[in-house]
Design an enzyme around this catalytic site. Structure first.
Site, PDB file in Angstrom:
ATOM      1  N   ASN A 263       3.286 -22.528 100.911  1.00 26.41           N
ATOM      2  CA  ASN A 263       3.666 -21.327 100.278  1.00 26.41           C
ATOM      3  C   ASN A 263       3.748 -21.189  98.838  1.00 26.41           C
ATOM      4  OD1 ASN A 263       6.354 -19.801  99.536  1.00 26.41           O
ATOM      5  ND2 ASN A 263       5.300 -19.045 101.353  1.00 26.41           N
TER       6      ASN A 263
ATOM      7  N   ASP B 118      17.933  -7.388  87.580  1.00 34.03           N
ATOM      8  CA  ASP B 118      16.636  -7.167  88.544  1.00 34.03           C
ATOM      9  C   ASP B 118      16.004  -6.166  88.236  1.00 34.03           C
ATOM     10  OD1 ASP B 118      15.820  -7.475  91.019  1.00 34.03           O
ATOM     11  OD2 ASP B 118      17.784  -8.014  91.864  1.00 34.03           O
TER      12      ASP B 118
END
Length: 425
Positions: free
Chosen positions: A132, A242
């Site tokens: 992954n 963010d």
């Protein structure tokens, strides 16, 4: 690999800057323009690298073909090739672990918890699901170890929880990789989706891997490789900015114990500005193929999809269709909102509108929309946690679709824009 790309693209060049706020000032002042800083604590730094144009150039395609190329590559993911190239190992220098504090890892904003890795691709492996690759923000702690923000819905969190019973999870963080690896690591598939094979499909050739020294992993060729063990110990991570440019909260997140630092000679560090255009594009572009597939099932004459930078490449989208029937625009709105659940606003336009040009899209809204007929508002829908205006207590927002396509009932003749002939005849 990265050096060749850096040398080939048009960029702004700066002689020197500082790790703390200096890099971020340059990146923010030149947002959406690739920037190269020759000296940040003795290392060269590249930033604002992944524009649509640069990503397309690195893949050998035109910008307008990027989304369709991603769809084709995702369909071909299983056929991607990975090759462990032992000859690459001689390119790397081993650094002492305390050297991490000398690396040009920026502190971006005033309230940040410390220096942050923002472009690092995290590689882990599960015996059942395979490799992954994903991108996460990673805080560099004063002791030289790391704290990783691990979102609960992401596959890294699933693999971590599945394997942490063994005590630790091997990981490696690669910085300064081909844009195809960044694009692939930002893409959501099912847990068996192999992001590295997808990166190979994107570049249409084998992806070269380097074997790690202290963990059982092979990773993409990169400028910097940080090897480590994700532990069960939880430490403070945050605050940090963010995608919307606002601060996220402090959380308890897993500690990574660093076990090795490796880098190339004259390694170029990739600094990714939180809340900047590059951050938004890497979050948004991988959602476009999923939207394309979902909308095309409803409106087969779909031409293109783009999540807009003004909408943080997450909350606002423009959809281009070759309108065949009067209801196509509204069907495309509903399909787009279903395909990308975080989407808040979508504008559907005809295929004569350039979806990458905000002025052209606004022109379509100005000249082809009657608000009482062409705007759909859906109150009380589940929205994105990244939307500061949403009702976060109840996880609700209002969504809107604008059908800015030409009315077939009126006839397209009233909407066609005049053109200057290409010759005098």
């Amino acid at each position: 690999m990265v050096k060749n790309l850096v040398n080939s693209i048009e960029k702004l060049v700066f002689e020197k800057s500082t790790k703390k706020f200096g890099v971020s000032r340059i990146l923010k002042e030149n947002d959406d323009k690739p920037v190269f800083i020759k000296d940040v604590n003795g290392y060269p730094v590249i930033g604002n690298l992944c524009t649509r144009e640069v990503i397309a150039e690195s893949l050998g395609i035109e910008k307008e073909d990027l989304m369709k190329h991603m769809v084709e590559s995702m369909n071909n993911e299983k056929n991607g090739e990975l090759i462990v190239d032992e000859s690459l190992e001689k390119l790397y220098i081993d650094d002492d672990l305390e050297k991490i504090h000398d690396y040009p890892i920026p502190t971006y904003y005033g309230k940040d918890a410390g220096p942050y890795l923002t472009s690092g691709v995290v590689i882990v492996k599960d015996k059942d699901e395979g490799v992954n690759a994903s991108i996460h923000r990673i805080l560099v702690r004063p002791d030289g170890n790391l704290a990783i923000r691990m979102v609960e819905q992401r596959h890294l969190h699933y693999i971590y929880n599945k394997n942490i019973g063994n005590g630790e999870v091997d990981c490696a963080i690669v910085i300064g990789v081909h844009p195809a690896v960044l694009l692939a690591a930002s893409t959501s598939g099912d847990v068996s989706f192999n992001e590295l094979k997808y990166a190979s499909a994107l570049i249409n050739k084998p992806l070269n891997l380097v074997k790690c020294k202290t963990v059982d992993l092979e990773v993409p060729e990169a400028e910097f490789i940080i090897e480590g063990k994700i532990t069960a110990e939880m430490v403070d991570e945050g605050p940090f900015v963010d995608i919307t440019g606002t601060y996220d909260v402090i959380r308890k997140q897993p500690l990574i114990k660093v076990t090795a630092l490796r880098r190339k000679e004259d390694a170029i560090f990739h600094a990714l500005l939180p809340g900047g255009s590059e951050h938004k594009l890497l979050m948004g572009i991988p959602q476009e193929p999923r939207m394309y597939k979902g909308i095309r099932n409803t409106v087969p004459s779909l031409k293109n999809v783009a999540l807009t930078q003004g909408g943080c490449c997450w909350l606002n989208a423009v959809v281009s269709i070759d309108k065949k029937t009067e209801g196509d625009g509204k069907n495309a709105i509903l399909a787009a909102l279903a395909a990308h659940p975080s989407l808040k606003h979508v504008t559907v336009v005809d295929d004569d509108i350039n979806i990458y040009d905000a002025n052209d899209v606004e022109y379509a809204v100005a000249t082809r929309v009657q608000s009482d007929k062409d705007i759909i508002i859906i109150p009380g829908a589940k929205g994105s946690s990244l939307d500061p205006s949403a009702d976060h207590k109840n996880k609700l927002t209002a969504k809107m679709g604008i059908d800015a396509t030409m009315s077939l009932l009126k006839g397209k003749e009233e909407f066609i824009r005049a053109e200057v002939p290409k010759d005098d005849e």
